[in-house]
Design a protein around this motif. Sequence first.
Motif, PDB file in Angstrom:
ATOM      1  N   PHE A  34     -18.980  20.836  58.823  1.00 51.86           N
ATOM      2  CA  PHE A  34     -17.527  21.004  58.887  1.00 51.86           C
ATOM      3  C   PHE A  34     -16.851  19.796  58.232  1.00 51.86           C
ATOM      4  O   PHE A  34     -17.072  18.652  58.654  1.00 51.86           O
ATOM      5  CB  PHE A  34     -17.073  21.190  60.335  1.00 51.86           C
ATOM      6  CG  PHE A  34     -17.677  22.402  60.978  1.00 51.86           C
ATOM      7  CD1 PHE A  34     -17.112  23.655  60.773  1.00 51.86           C
ATOM      8  CD2 PHE A  34     -18.826  22.308  61.760  1.00 51.86           C
ATOM      9  CE1 PHE A  34     -17.672  24.789  61.346  1.00 51.86           C
ATOM     10  CE2 PHE A  34     -19.403  23.432  62.334  1.00 51.86           C
ATOM     11  CZ  PHE A  34     -18.812  24.680  62.118  1.00 51.86           C
ATOM     12  N   TRP A  35     -16.065  20.067  57.213  1.00 55.16           N
ATOM     13  CA  TRP A  35     -15.394  19.028  56.438  1.00 55.16           C
ATOM     14  C   TRP A  35     -13.887  19.259  56.450  1.00 55.16           C
ATOM     15  O   TRP A  35     -13.416  20.381  56.657  1.00 55.16           O
ATOM     16  CB  TRP A  35     -15.887  19.023  54.993  1.00 55.16           C
ATOM     17  CG  TRP A  35     -17.328  18.673  54.818  1.00 55.16           C
ATOM     18  CD1 TRP A  35     -18.127  17.975  55.676  1.00 55.16           C
ATOM     19  CD2 TRP A  35     -18.156  18.994  53.688  1.00 55.16           C
ATOM     20  NE1 TRP A  35     -19.397  17.839  55.163  1.00 55.16           N
ATOM     21  CE2 TRP A  35     -19.444  18.451  53.936  1.00 55.16           C
ATOM     22  CE3 TRP A  35     -17.948  19.684  52.496  1.00 55.16           C
ATOM     23  CZ2 TRP A  35     -20.508  18.572  53.036  1.00 55.16           C
ATOM     24  CZ3 TRP A  35     -18.992  19.805  51.582  1.00 55.16           C
ATOM     25  CH2 TRP A  35     -20.254  19.260  51.855  1.00 55.16           C
ATOM     26  N   GLU A  36     -13.136  18.196  56.190  1.00 52.63           N
ATOM     27  CA  GLU A  36     -11.679  18.328  56.111  1.00 52.63           C
ATOM     28  C   GLU A  36     -11.253  19.048  54.842  1.00 52.63           C
ATOM     29  O   GLU A  36     -10.213  19.703  54.799  1.00 52.63           O
ATOM     30  CB  GLU A  36     -11.028  16.942  56.167  1.00 52.63           C
ATOM     31  CG  GLU A  36     -11.132  16.266  57.532  1.00 52.63           C
ATOM     32  CD  GLU A  36     -10.360  14.969  57.573  1.00 52.63           C
ATOM     33  OE1 GLU A  36      -9.707  14.620  56.551  1.00 52.63           O
ATOM     34  OE2 GLU A  36     -10.391  14.301  58.622  1.00 52.63           O
TER      35      GLU A  36
ATOM     36  N   ASP B 218     -17.621  27.001  66.959  1.00 52.61           N
ATOM     37  CA  ASP B 218     -19.021  26.911  67.373  1.00 52.61           C
ATOM     38  C   ASP B 218     -19.873  27.649  66.335  1.00 52.61           C
ATOM     39  O   ASP B 218     -19.609  28.818  66.027  1.00 52.61           O
ATOM     40  CB  ASP B 218     -19.175  27.559  68.746  1.00 52.61           C
ATOM     41  CG  ASP B 218     -20.594  27.455  69.276  1.00 52.61           C
ATOM     42  OD1 ASP B 218     -21.481  26.980  68.536  1.00 52.61           O
ATOM     43  OD2 ASP B 218     -20.824  27.875  70.419  1.00 52.61           O
TER      44      ASP B 218
ATOM     45  N   CYS C 256     -20.687  25.085  54.098  1.00 48.24           N
ATOM     46  CA  CYS C 256     -19.739  23.970  54.205  1.00 48.24           C
ATOM     47  C   CYS C 256     -18.380  24.580  54.529  1.00 48.24           C
ATOM     48  O   CYS C 256     -17.823  25.336  53.720  1.00 48.24           O
ATOM     49  CB  CYS C 256     -19.689  23.190  52.902  1.00 48.24           C
ATOM     50  SG  CYS C 256     -21.327  22.681  52.310  1.00 48.24           S
ATOM     51  N   VAL C 257     -17.855  24.284  55.692  1.00 46.06           N
ATOM     52  CA  VAL C 257     -16.686  24.981  56.225  1.00 46.06           C
ATOM     53  C   VAL C 257     -15.533  24.013  56.445  1.00 46.06           C
ATOM     54  O   VAL C 257     -15.713  22.937  57.008  1.00 46.06           O
ATOM     55  CB  VAL C 257     -17.033  25.689  57.558  1.00 46.06           C
ATOM     56  CG1 VAL C 257     -15.793  26.335  58.177  1.00 46.06           C
ATOM     57  CG2 VAL C 257     -18.133  26.726  57.337  1.00 46.06           C
ATOM     58  N   VAL C 258     -14.347  24.437  55.990  1.00 48.23           N
ATOM     59  CA  VAL C 258     -13.106  23.749  56.339  1.00 48.23           C
ATOM     60  C   VAL C 258     -12.457  24.586  57.437  1.00 48.23           C
ATOM     61  O   VAL C 258     -12.002  25.703  57.180  1.00 48.23           O
ATOM     62  CB  VAL C 258     -12.160  23.622  55.143  1.00 48.23           C
ATOM     63  CG1 VAL C 258     -10.844  22.962  55.562  1.00 48.23           C
ATOM     64  CG2 VAL C 258     -12.819  22.816  54.023  1.00 48.23           C
ATOM     65  N   PRO C 259     -12.415  24.109  58.670  1.00 51.01           N
ATOM     66  CA  PRO C 259     -11.867  24.926  59.764  1.00 51.01           C
ATOM     67  C   PRO C 259     -10.346  24.975  59.713  1.00 51.01           C
ATOM     68  O   PRO C 259      -9.691  24.075  59.178  1.00 51.01           O
ATOM     69  CB  PRO C 259     -12.356  24.207  61.022  1.00 51.01           C
ATOM     70  CG  PRO C 259     -12.579  22.800  60.606  1.00 51.01           C
ATOM     71  CD  PRO C 259     -12.987  22.841  59.161  1.00 51.01           C
TER      72      PRO C 259
ATOM     73  N   ASP D 232     -11.070  31.329  62.296  1.00 50.35           N
ATOM     74  CA  ASP D 232     -11.110  29.870  62.365  1.00 50.35           C
ATOM     75  C   ASP D 232     -11.590  29.214  61.073  1.00 50.35           C
ATOM     76  O   ASP D 232     -11.715  27.989  61.004  1.00 50.35           O
ATOM     77  CB  ASP D 232     -12.015  29.416  63.513  1.00 50.35           C
ATOM     78  CG  ASP D 232     -11.452  29.801  64.872  1.00 50.35           C
ATOM     79  OD1 ASP D 232     -10.224  29.968  64.967  1.00 50.35           O
ATOM     80  OD2 ASP D 232     -12.240  29.958  65.824  1.00 50.35           O
ATOM     81  N   VAL D 233     -11.877  30.029  60.038  1.00 47.27           N
ATOM     82  CA  VAL D 233     -12.391  29.490  58.773  1.00 47.27           C
ATOM     83  C   VAL D 233     -11.280  29.521  57.723  1.00 47.27           C
ATOM     84  O   VAL D 233     -10.792  30.586  57.361  1.00 47.27           O
ATOM     85  CB  VAL D 233     -13.614  30.289  58.281  1.00 47.27           C
ATOM     86  CG1 VAL D 233     -14.063  29.780  56.904  1.00 47.27           C
ATOM     87  CG2 VAL D 233     -14.749  30.184  59.288  1.00 47.27           C
TER      88      VAL D 233
ATOM     89  N   CYS E 210     -14.536  27.879  52.704  1.00 42.39           N
ATOM     90  CA  CYS E 210     -15.965  27.680  52.896  1.00 42.39           C
ATOM     91  C   CYS E 210     -16.679  27.821  51.555  1.00 42.39           C
ATOM     92  O   CYS E 210     -16.168  28.424  50.616  1.00 42.39           O
ATOM     93  CB  CYS E 210     -16.548  28.656  53.916  1.00 42.39           C
ATOM     94  SG  CYS E 210     -16.582  30.363  53.357  1.00 42.39           S
TER      95      CYS E 210
ATOM     96  N   ALA F  74     -13.165  22.665  64.825  1.00 47.06           N
ATOM     97  CA  ALA F  74     -14.370  23.269  64.268  1.00 47.06           C
ATOM     98  C   ALA F  74     -14.914  24.338  65.215  1.00 47.06           C
ATOM     99  O   ALA F  74     -15.124  24.075  66.402  1.00 47.06           O
ATOM    100  CB  ALA F  74     -15.425  22.204  64.022  1.00 47.06           C
TER     101      ALA F  74
END
Length: 513
Positions: free
Chosen positions: A489-491, A466, A457-460, A436-437, A440, A464
Amino acid sequence: MLAANLGRLLTWTARRLPAAPALRWRDQVWSWAEMDGRVDRLAAALRGLGVAPGDRVLVHSRNSNVMFETVWACWKAGAVFVPTNVRLTPAEAAYLGAASGAVAMLRDHGFAAHADAVREASPACRLVLAVGDARADEHEVEALIAATPRPAADHEADVDAGHPAWFFFTSGTTGRPKAAVLTHGQMGFVVNNHLADLMPGLTERDVSLVVAPLSHGAGIHALAQVARGACSILLPGERMDAGEAWRLIAEHRVTNMFTVPTILNMLAAHPDAAPHALRHVIYAGAPMYRADQKRALERLGPCLVQYFGMGEVTGNITVLRPDQHSLDDADPRAGSCGVPRTGMDLAVVNAQGWRLPPGGTGEICVRGPAVFAGYHDNPEANAAAFLDGWFHTGDLGHLDAQGFLFITGRASDMFISGGSNVYPREVEEALLTHPDVLECAVVGVPDAKWGEVGVACVVPRGAAPDPAALLAHLAPLLARYKHPHRFVFWEELPKSAYGKVPKSLLRARLVGE
């Protein structure tokens, strides 16, 4: 001792292959003879306008035929090519003009404000050449080329090996940009090394697609194409368009290109991604995560070439050849950025400057003919960078017993949590194996209890995930103290113009949240 003027690379190729295509851009094609003629006239025009050998010429331009030609004109005139990042603001461009001591500026259309800022900050910058929208006190490039007689053959300025050729400004992620002085002798070695280590067998039958700014790594890559007579193709638009890139790759049977990991990821993710005629797809400029590397290998086949380098060493530290890439995570070279480039020496040292044995993590240092001449007018930076005969890169890593280098990250990126060193790249690599990542980046932030803790800092890839699921994913991969204490979680991740994700930009955004 006199050396070969780098401008002669174009001269010799134009004599050998006058009618062959040198450059394609949009619906235009320039032969080697046509390009060399334009460059000769531009070099003569610069001389006629008072630009002398050793003078710096600031160039603020998008990728174009003029951008491609200007470097050769500067060199033939004995001047120093000083390219900017075209995304800089007028104030930032003004700083580069003043810091370099530029006496002339070439600007692309639409950048009049940049020229005004440069001239205000640099009274010595008395000359401005403009592409397409010259004002009364500026010179229109095309008109200047058309009005200037071509000089006699072999007019190129005499230079010695230490004569400055290119001021390569650092990205400035840890302070104001510094001008790394690249010389004719040093860059002559770099061109030869690129041909030997990155693109062996390159000839005029090859074709190169330019997908990154010519002001930096793609411009160095283009030098090798000119030396061997391979045609370069520029993307028609200002921004990277993966679909258009694949159309050009297929239409012109492109064999090589220089990329950075973000661009390579875009190309590999596109539906049209396929091997085609590609033999050398070079990626550098920032570490590439293992998951992304495997995806590119699966889509493009065995054509990936990685190098580790930086502007100060003109990308000339290590190489990982196509045959050294593998999809097998058990391969001992998986995650490596390769072995030292031919003619270069490399060491991993501790804080005392002692060489570390295989497996020991320390600062990566390099020496050899590709190392730059030093930072322009910056003795303090030179004193810090050159110690005990080595150039200190500021990157951390370790060597294995066979001499393959593994990069841990920037020394400035490491943080200490509860007394233990945490290297963000290691955490990022582990997170990227979660389905799902998508992207990052991990940064250390102050913490009252632990001193510093990690924020991921993750872009899913979709919704996003859990945070508890991400921590469970990390549990068998990393020691507990390396786990992020917080996830955001960022775009998209904030990136520099070169496709890197500076930790300073992450911290600034986190402060604002």
